[in-house]
Write a protein that holds these residues in place. Structure first.
Motif, PDB file in Angstrom:
ATOM      1  N   THR A   2      -5.049   7.327  -1.945  1.00  0.00           N
ATOM      2  CA  THR A   2      -5.645   7.334  -3.287  1.00  0.00           C
ATOM      3  C   THR A   2      -6.461   8.600  -3.502  1.00  0.00           C
ATOM      4  N   LYS A   3      -7.236   8.938  -2.497  1.00  0.00           N
ATOM      5  CA  LYS A   3      -8.068  10.121  -2.613  1.00  0.00           C
ATOM      6  C   LYS A   3      -7.204  11.364  -2.795  1.00  0.00           C
ATOM      7  N   TRP A  50     -10.274  16.736   2.234  1.00  0.00           N
ATOM      8  CA  TRP A  50     -11.258  15.821   1.643  1.00  0.00           C
ATOM      9  C   TRP A  50     -12.670  16.397   1.709  1.00  0.00           C
ATOM     10  N   ALA A 102      -6.918  -0.014   5.136  1.00  0.00           N
ATOM     11  CA  ALA A 102      -7.841   0.692   4.250  1.00  0.00           C
ATOM     12  C   ALA A 102      -7.850   2.203   4.487  1.00  0.00           C
ATOM     13  N   ARG A 131      -4.705   3.558   2.806  1.00  0.00           N
ATOM     14  CA  ARG A 131      -4.741   3.338   1.359  1.00  0.00           C
ATOM     15  C   ARG A 131      -5.778   4.246   0.713  1.00  0.00           C
ATOM     16  N   ASN A 132      -6.972   4.270   1.284  1.00  0.00           N
ATOM     17  CA  ASN A 132      -8.035   5.082   0.712  1.00  0.00           C
ATOM     18  C   ASN A 132      -7.671   6.565   0.726  1.00  0.00           C
ATOM     19  N   TYR A 163       0.817  -1.225   0.000  1.00  0.00           N
ATOM     20  CA  TYR A 163       0.000   0.000   0.000  1.00  0.00           C
ATOM     21  C   TYR A 163       0.847   1.271   0.000  1.00  0.00           C
TER      22      TYR A 163
END
Length: 916
Positions: free
Chosen positions: A597-598, A682, A590, A593-594, A559
């Motif tokens: 990516t975001k 975000w 997660a 990783r999320n 990751y």
RNA sequence: GGGCGAAUAGCUCAGCUGGUCAGAGCACCUGUCUUACACACAGGACGUCGGGGGUUCGAAUCCCUCUUCGCCCACCA
């Protein structure tokens, strides 16, 4: 250096490539070393807890070093002269054990090799394989100053160790004494109190009957968990006030099996309530018995040898029957119990759960054993360490650990610093070999070749020093101590924060404080940050033996380092354990990783829209050019910066290296810092600002430039806030921002600050947000397909119409609803409308009303509101509330109640209209 | 045996000095491949804040007590 070119960003985030690209560049450009240009800045120093030189990276190291890196990167950006000193620990027993295991595989022991060759072999092993962990730390992004990498067994640090030993000896605090210490029969060495760890064990309590020597019909029953030590018994102690035994004090007992005569003595150590109230005394193999033995001038026969084998040692002639000699201690226990049983001396055996000390390195049951050891008298050092905490020169976070620290220091015991192993710093003491020379042992900073008195041969003490005796000097030995004039020592001592786990609070943290205070007169850091432990889903500590570990490098491969770091930091409440599932890395990581990516997608899209042309600095934009959205996001950025600053807290005491009560518990809330930064980039920048700004960016003209400028500025701020946690992605994206100068690094860019004079505020845009949310809810409620456009009317009180009208195209785009804005008298004619939380009103979308659904929804909402209103009115009717509550609160509650009453009326009217 | 800490949504946890504090992430449900992102977007459901007392106009938030966990220290032979 690549020219800024947003087109060059790959569509997927390739963590490995980013790591490979940026780490070497930072390193090569001196990002990690203190910047000479910052000579006037405040130093900010962290010394890395040195991992064992033979260690391989585990998730605990990952957590520990990530935290340190976050802090050091933060301070580096904040303008401090940041220094993170890395290094490794020679880890005496641990490393020796590793090499001894290799020897076993070759059918050898260290004694087959002999001391010098063995030490050479360990050194060679360390040379070849040691320090690999430091390379692994680079893989997770650690920005330590590798040019200063230290090692506790280097020549420089060996000098420090000798200095410390000799200085303490000169201060009268080092002494050699014959004591019962913790002995590991497997490692063949003594251990400190801290190295002998308790483990709950289901043992047995053996009740043995010792008959009177001259009247076997009488006797005393004693209870013991270690019957094999009875061979070394020299007395039985009873409490002086114990009437049961008063008459027997002074009489002689005959030790079963051997018949050795031992006296009954009176000693207050005995607890009359435990067992039979009589305790056997084995001075050579029990620390308490040793004290009793000293008080009564008893002999101290040693009946277990260094390997834990039953054998006649010092003072033990005639005490070990031939049949037992040579038996291992546990075999001997069984044999002795059998013989006692046969002899009728075993009264009973009962289960007895108790704590037994084990060697912290090899888990062997520790054997208390009388031997000659070196000790440090700790009381005077501990007093200084206590004073430092009480005086505010030191704080521990979370604060509850301060009590533990105080408790330990108040009850401090002398530190056994000698070890009977070969790998480590030799005790710097030499003895004259000439019989009758009379020269006292020579304690020396330099090697001694000959006896200063007779010139004859000398031999150095065979023991080495506890590995922690070098570790406790780490905060200053790594900076050049004992050379008081050393530039590093003068500039970077004392340091700032120590980041570690509570497990080594006593082993290491407290001792460093003591050493710093004693040798340099100042605590080595003003803050101890104790983070939690990484555990699995059953809350078990991750460990090799349980097989529930997570290899951080696996995570990095799968990751990326940023995802690893984000996951750990975001989950790191102050002092809270981090739970990760080793069987499901996908789920565990997660969040990281999320997020990565975001962030990458935000950057990729944003940069593609902003383009490469230079942007106007936000400060240079005319205030009237800013839209409501611009004003809002700039306000949110200011707020995010404030929240991050508040979460990270004061980097150091404001005055005089002394914490005030107000400062003391603040800061280092890493998860709060991460959350504040995440929410900004975000939920605010991406979810709202970026969405709202799309039409402006697509159009040409001056407003496009404003949008570009604000977008670039806001993202720049976000990247700065996030960089300490996710350094690679943020650096890669930042390099593409139009404002970035080639050859500069985000890693060295200034930490952001809120605007001193904010222009505009976020209220108008917040209004538009409410409208958008309300429309979206309606759409969802009525099942309007997400892609399709519908029409509606936005109804608002007159005062707000202007603000909404200006934002109508944006609201329409975000809600995919073509809108008209209409004015309505508050609470009046707009009774048809659906109100949502305050000001804006959205007329149901034309032709989409499902009467049944709407009725159910409205009546539900009405019931809820009426309930809340009743409660609120009840409170307002309460005279005491009105009298005692703050007037402002009462006013607010009244206003709220009025608003709710209107709302209820509207809902009721609307329901009626629906029925009609 | 002492000391400390924790019990809040299914899970991991925020909620500091009592009055929008009932929240976040993951998991879950319903839509959506709305040309940055389905590792996503939009909308949702979910907790009488471990039990019981008390203080207060008002308590997840302070006090007492009980229960259950966890940690640290300690010479129970």
């Amino acid at each position: 250096m690549t020219a800024p070119d947003s087109g060059s960003l790959p569509t997927t985030h390739d963590a490995a490539a980013l790591q490979a690209a940026w780490y070497p560049r930072w390193d090569a450009n001196g990002v990690f070393a203190p910047d000479p240009a910052r000579a006037g800045a405040e130093p900010f120093v962290i010394v890395m807890p040195p991992p064992n030189v033979t260690a391989v990276l585990h998730v605990g190291h990952g957590l520990n070093n990530t935290v340190q890196d976050v802090l050091i990167r933060w301070r580096r950006m904040a303008g401090d002269d940041a220094l993170w000193v890395p290094g490794t620990d020679h880890a005496g027993i641990a490393t020796q054990n590793v090499v001894e295991k290799q020897l076993v595989a070759e059918g050898l022991t260290r004694f087959d090799l002999g001391r010098e060759p063995f030490v050479a072999r360990v050194a060679e092993f360390v040379d070849k394989t040691g320090g690999a962990i430091l390379e692994q730390l680079k893989a997770i992004g650690a920005s330590a100053d590798w040019t200063r990498t230290a090692y506790t067994f280097s020549p420089a640090l060996s000098t420090a160790v000798r200095e410390a030993f000799v200085r303490l000896h000169e201060d009268g605090l080092v002494y050699r004494g014959k004591r019962v210490i913790h002995w590991c029969p497997r490692c063949g060495t003594s251990l400190s109190d801290e190295e002998a760890e308790f483990t709950d064990t289901a043992g047995s309590l053996y009740h043995l009957r010792y008959p009177l020597a001259d009247d076997p019909s009488q006797g005393i029953t004693v209870a013991t968990t270690r019957p094999e030590t009875m061979l070394g018994d020299v007395a039985v102690a009873v409490h002086p006030e114990d009437d049961r035994y008063r008459a027997l004090v002074g009489r002689a007992l005959a030790l079963p099996l051997t018949g050795v005569r031992i006296p009954v003595v009176a000693d207050a150590y005995t607890d009359p309530a435990f067992g039979s109230g009589a305790v056997k005394i084995t001075p050579a193999h029990d620390a308490n018995d040793f004290e009793v033995g000293k008080r009564h001038g008893l002999a101290m026969p040693v009946v277990l040898d260094a390997e834990g084998v039953v054998r006649e040692g010092e003072d033990a002639a005639g005490r070990v029957p031939a049949a037992l000699a040579g038996l291992d201690r546990f075999a001997a226990r069984a044999a002795i119990v059998e013989q006692l049983r046969a002899a009728g001396a075993l009264v009973k055996v009962e289960p007895h759960p108790h704590s037994v000390r084990h060697c912290y390195r090899c888990d062997t049951v520790v054997e208390p054993r009388l031997s000659n050891q070196w000790f440090v008298h700790m009381r005077p050092l501990a007093d200084k360490a206590l004073a430092a905490l009480r005086g505010g020169q030191l704080r521990i976070l979370p604060e509850r650990w301060e009590a533990v620290y105080v408790n330990w220091l108040e009850g401090i015991r002398d530190w056994n610093i000698s070890r009977q192993i070969w790998w480590g710093h030799r005790v710097p003491v030499w003895y004259c070999e000439a019989p009758g020379c009379g020269q006292a042992p020579v304690v020396s900073r330099t090697d001694v070749a000959a006896c200063p008195a007779c010139g004859g041969a000398v031999r150095q003490d065979a023991d080495v020093l506890d590995t922690w005796f070098s570790s406790w000097l780490w905060p200053f030995s790594t900076l050049g101590w004992p050379d008081a004039g050393h530039a590093d020592l003068r500039r970077y001592y004392p340091g700032d924060v120590l980041v570690t786990a509570p497990e080594i609070l006593f082993f290491w943290v407290s001792r460093m404080v003591m050493a710093g205070c004693w040798f340099l007169g100042e605590t080595p850091y003003h803050t101890v940050y104790l983070h939690g432990t990484v555990r699995d889903m059953q809350h078990r500590k991750m460990s090799k033996s349980l097989g529930n570990g997570i290899d951080p490098l696996d995570v990095v491969r799968q990751y990326g380092a940023d995802a690893l770091r984000w996951t750990m930091v975001a989950g790191l409440g102050l002092g809270v354990d981090v739970m990760l599932d080793p069987t499901d890395l996908d789920k565990s990581f997660a969040p990281g990783r999320n997020f990565c990516t975001k962030l990458w997608n935000i950057g990729r899209f944003l940069l593609s829209r902003v383009g490469a042309e230079p942007v106007t600095p936000v400060a240079a934009l005319p205030a009237e050019a800013l839209t409501a959205a611009d004003a809002w996001i700039l306000t949110r950025l200011d707020e995010a910066i404030r929240e991050c600053d508040a979460a990270l807290g004061p980097a150091r005491p404001a005055v005089d290296r002394t914490w005030t009560e107000a400062e003391r518990g603040r800061g280092l809330r890493l998860s709060e810092y991460a959350e504040a930064a995440r929410r900004f980039v975000w939920n605010e920048l991406a979810d709202w600002y970026l969405e709202s700004v799309k039409p402006r960016l697509a159009a040409d003209g001056a407003d496009r430039e404003v949008a570009r400028a604000v977008l670039a500025h806001a993202f720049d701020g976000a990247l700065r806030l996030l960089h300490p946690i996710v350094p690679f992605i943020t650096e890669a994206l930042w390099q593409q921002l139009p404002g970035t100068t080639a050859g500069t690094f985000l890693a060295q860019a200034p930490w952001p600050a809120p605007r001193a004079e904010p222009v505009g505020d976020g209220a108008p845009f917040a209004l538009a947000q409410e409208a958008v949310v309300a429309i979206r809810q309606l759409r969802a409620e009525y099942g309007v397909p997400a892609g399709s456009w519908v029409e509606g009317v936005l109804v608002a009180p007159a005062a707000l119409v202007a603000a909404l009208t200006a934002q109508l195209p944006m609201v329409a785009a975000l809600a995919r609803t073509r809108l008209l804005v209409a004015e309505a008298a508050p609470g009046g004619a707009a009774a048809q409308a659906l109100l949502r939380d305050g000001v804006e009103v959205v007329i149901p979308l034309a032709g989409m009303v499902d009467v049944e659904k709407e009725r159910a929804r409205l009546s539900g909402e009405l019931a809820d509101l009426e309930r809340h209103l009743a409660a609120l009115e009840g409170r307002l009717a309460n005279e005491k509330f009105v009298a005692k509550a703050p007037p402002a609160l009462v006013e607010a509650e009244r206003a709220k109640a009025a608003e709710w009453r209107v709302r209820c009326g509207q809902l009721a009217t609307k329901l009626a209209a629906l029925d009609a």
